[in-house]
Design an enzyme around this catalytic site. Structure first.
Site, PDB file in Angstrom:
ATOM      1  N   ARG A  45       2.999 -12.968 -14.788  1.00 49.74           N
ATOM      2  CA  ARG A  45       2.690 -12.203 -13.575  1.00 49.74           C
ATOM      3  C   ARG A  45       1.190 -12.197 -13.255  1.00 49.74           C
ATOM      4  O   ARG A  45       0.805 -12.264 -12.102  1.00 49.74           O
ATOM      5  CB  ARG A  45       3.179 -10.768 -13.738  1.00 49.74           C
ATOM      6  N   ASP A  49       5.705   4.576  -2.834  1.00 47.60           N
ATOM      7  CA  ASP A  49       5.687   3.701  -4.019  1.00 47.60           C
ATOM      8  C   ASP A  49       4.231   3.362  -4.310  1.00 47.60           C
ATOM      9  O   ASP A  49       3.378   3.401  -3.409  1.00 47.60           O
ATOM     10  CB  ASP A  49       6.472   2.409  -3.742  1.00 47.60           C
TER      11      ASP A  49
HETATM   12  C1  LIG Z   1      12.831  -0.610 -10.496  1.00 44.64           C
HETATM   13  S1  LIG Z   1      12.066  -0.043  -9.032  1.00 44.64           S
HETATM   14  C2  LIG Z   1      13.238   1.195  -8.520  1.00 44.64           C
HETATM   15  C3  LIG Z   1      13.500   1.162  -7.036  1.00 44.64           C
HETATM   16  C4  LIG Z   1      14.565   2.166  -6.536  1.00 44.64           C
HETATM   17  N1  LIG Z   1      14.173   3.530  -6.781  1.00 44.64           N
HETATM   18  C5  LIG Z   1      15.906   1.889  -7.183  1.00 44.64           C
HETATM   19  O1  LIG Z   1      16.346   2.617  -8.056  1.00 44.64           O
HETATM   20  O2  LIG Z   1      16.542   0.898  -6.788  1.00 44.64           O
HETATM   21  C6  LIG Z   1      10.722   0.922  -9.681  1.00 44.64           C
HETATM   22  C7  LIG Z   1       9.639   1.207  -8.651  1.00 44.64           C
HETATM   23  O3  LIG Z   1       8.749   2.192  -9.184  1.00 44.64           O
HETATM   24  C8  LIG Z   1       7.455   1.901  -8.736  1.00 44.64           C
HETATM   25  N2  LIG Z   1       6.446   2.568  -9.598  1.00 44.64           N
HETATM   26  C9  LIG Z   1       6.052   2.229 -10.853  1.00 44.64           C
HETATM   27  N3  LIG Z   1       5.093   3.049 -11.284  1.00 44.64           N
HETATM   28  C10 LIG Z   1       4.862   3.943 -10.302  1.00 44.64           C
HETATM   29  C11 LIG Z   1       3.972   5.039 -10.140  1.00 44.64           C
HETATM   30  N4  LIG Z   1       3.115   5.405 -11.112  1.00 44.64           N
HETATM   31  N5  LIG Z   1       3.999   5.731  -8.979  1.00 44.64           N
HETATM   32  C12 LIG Z   1       4.848   5.381  -7.990  1.00 44.64           C
HETATM   33  N6  LIG Z   1       5.709   4.355  -8.071  1.00 44.64           N
HETATM   34  C13 LIG Z   1       5.718   3.636  -9.210  1.00 44.64           C
HETATM   35  C14 LIG Z   1       7.392   0.379  -8.789  1.00 44.64           C
HETATM   36  O4  LIG Z   1       6.361  -0.126  -7.958  1.00 44.64           O
HETATM   37  C15 LIG Z   1       8.791  -0.003  -8.332  1.00 44.64           C
HETATM   38  O5  LIG Z   1       8.840  -0.301  -6.965  1.00 44.64           O
END
Ligand SMILES: C[S@@+](CC[C@H](N)C(=O)[O-])C[C@H]1O[C@@H](n2cnc3c(N)ncnc32)[C@H](O)[C@@H]1O
Length: 292
Positions: A58, A159
């Site tokens: 990445r 996000d």
């Molecule tokens: C696996 S995705 C989940 C998406 C959706 N909620 C679902 O369940 O399908 C996790 C998301 O969390 C976000 N994320 C990770 N760390 C974060 C943080 N500290 N604050 C806000 N978002 C975060 C990532 O960018 C990513 O888009």
């Protein structure tokens, strides 16, 4: 091994050269340890020891972008510029954005019922919105369950990953992803692309107009969102955090929910062991412990 896709028609020699270049980037144990520390400090993400390959591939793109071959040079560059935009790229590269429309299907009938019974304008928060499939699924549920009254409702979608949010705002998805939805939803909520947009579908304005996207780090000392919300969706992001971080975030969600509000978690997330503020109400759905 080359990385040539079957049938791509590319010259295999040329591609194996590129692969070689990729593997030539230098990621030492110290660099990997430092990267794990930085992403934990910045986003709360705990990167497991076995994620080394993932980190390499990445961040390799970022190194190539800057013409660097050593991860230590990239890290030194970040350290020299605490305000650099590269920090955003670093964070974007290390988040996992896997998501889907109506993921964890069992949450949506419950949400539909909850918003039908709500008093006053409905407000929902998708707190890890990724590329938009979750907040748009919430908006579709509002339209289906509230009819014309949905125009008073809002979905706040946040996000940390600004690149995922840009894709979310664009609201354009490969048609295969959309075809997994039932046909009535596809017809009602999407426009199929033609010409150069062939193979893609776009969310209709009646859905996207209900959603406000904003970048937000769940770790930030101040959150730009204001409650109260009828429901918060915080799914499949807490798994990346340690217990203390999870507990802190849960405590901050509580005052942002209406007294009977719902908190939706991901399939492998169990908040009962982490905080006493929420109690389980159904499969991965929580309500405030203070509400009876
Ligand atoms: C696996 S995705 C989940 C998406 C959706 N909620 C679902 O369940 O399908 C996790 C998301 O969390 C976000 N994320 C990770 N760390 C974060 C943080 N500290 N604050 C806000 N978002 C975060 C990532 O960018 C990513 O888009």
């Amino acid at each position: 091994m080359t990385t040539t896709e079957p049938g791509s028609g590319a010259d295999p020699g040329q591609w194996s050269g590129l692969g070689q270049l990729e593997r030539d980037l230098v990621l030492t144990d110290e660099d990997f340890t430092q990267i794990r520390k930085l992403i934990y400090q910045r986003a709360g993400i705990v990167l497991a020891e076995h994620k080394r390959e993932m980190v390499y591939s990445r961040l390799a793109k970022r190194l190539r972008h800057h013409g660097l071959i050593r991860f230590s040079d990239y890290l030194a560059r970040l350290a020299r510029q605490p305000e650099a935009r590269e920090w955003e790229e670093f964070t974007n590269a290390l988040t996992t954005n896997l998501t889907a429309f109506f993921r964890e299907m069992h949450h949506f009938p419950l949400l539909a019922e909850h918003v039908r019974q709500a008093s006053g304008p409905v407000r929902l928060w998708s707190a890890a919105a990724s590329s938009g499939e979750e907040p748009y699924s919430l908006a579709m549920t509002l339209l289906e369950s509230l009819g014309p009254k949905a125009s008073d409702a809002r979905v706040v979608a946040t996000d940390i990953d600004t690149e995922a949010l840009a894709r979310a705002r664009a609201g354009v998805y490969p048609i295969e992803q959309v075809r997994k939805l039932d046909e009535a939803r596809v017809k009602r909520f999407f426009q199929k692309g033609k010409g150069r947009h062939e193979g893609f579908a776009r969310i209709r304005p009646e859905v996207s107009s209900l959603v406000d996207f904003q970048s937000m780090n769940l770790l930030a000392p101040q959150w730009p969102v204001k409650g109260p919300f009828d429901a918060i969706f915080c799914r499949n992001v807490m798994i990346y955090f340690d217990k203390e971080t999870q507990a802190r975030i849960l405590e901050r969600f509580a005052p942002l929910l209406k007294p009977n509000g719902l908190l939706f978690a991901g399939h492998s997330e169990n908040f009962s062991y982490i905080s006493k503020v929420f109690r389980l109400r159904g499969q991965t759905v929580y309500t405030l412990a203070s509400h009876r």
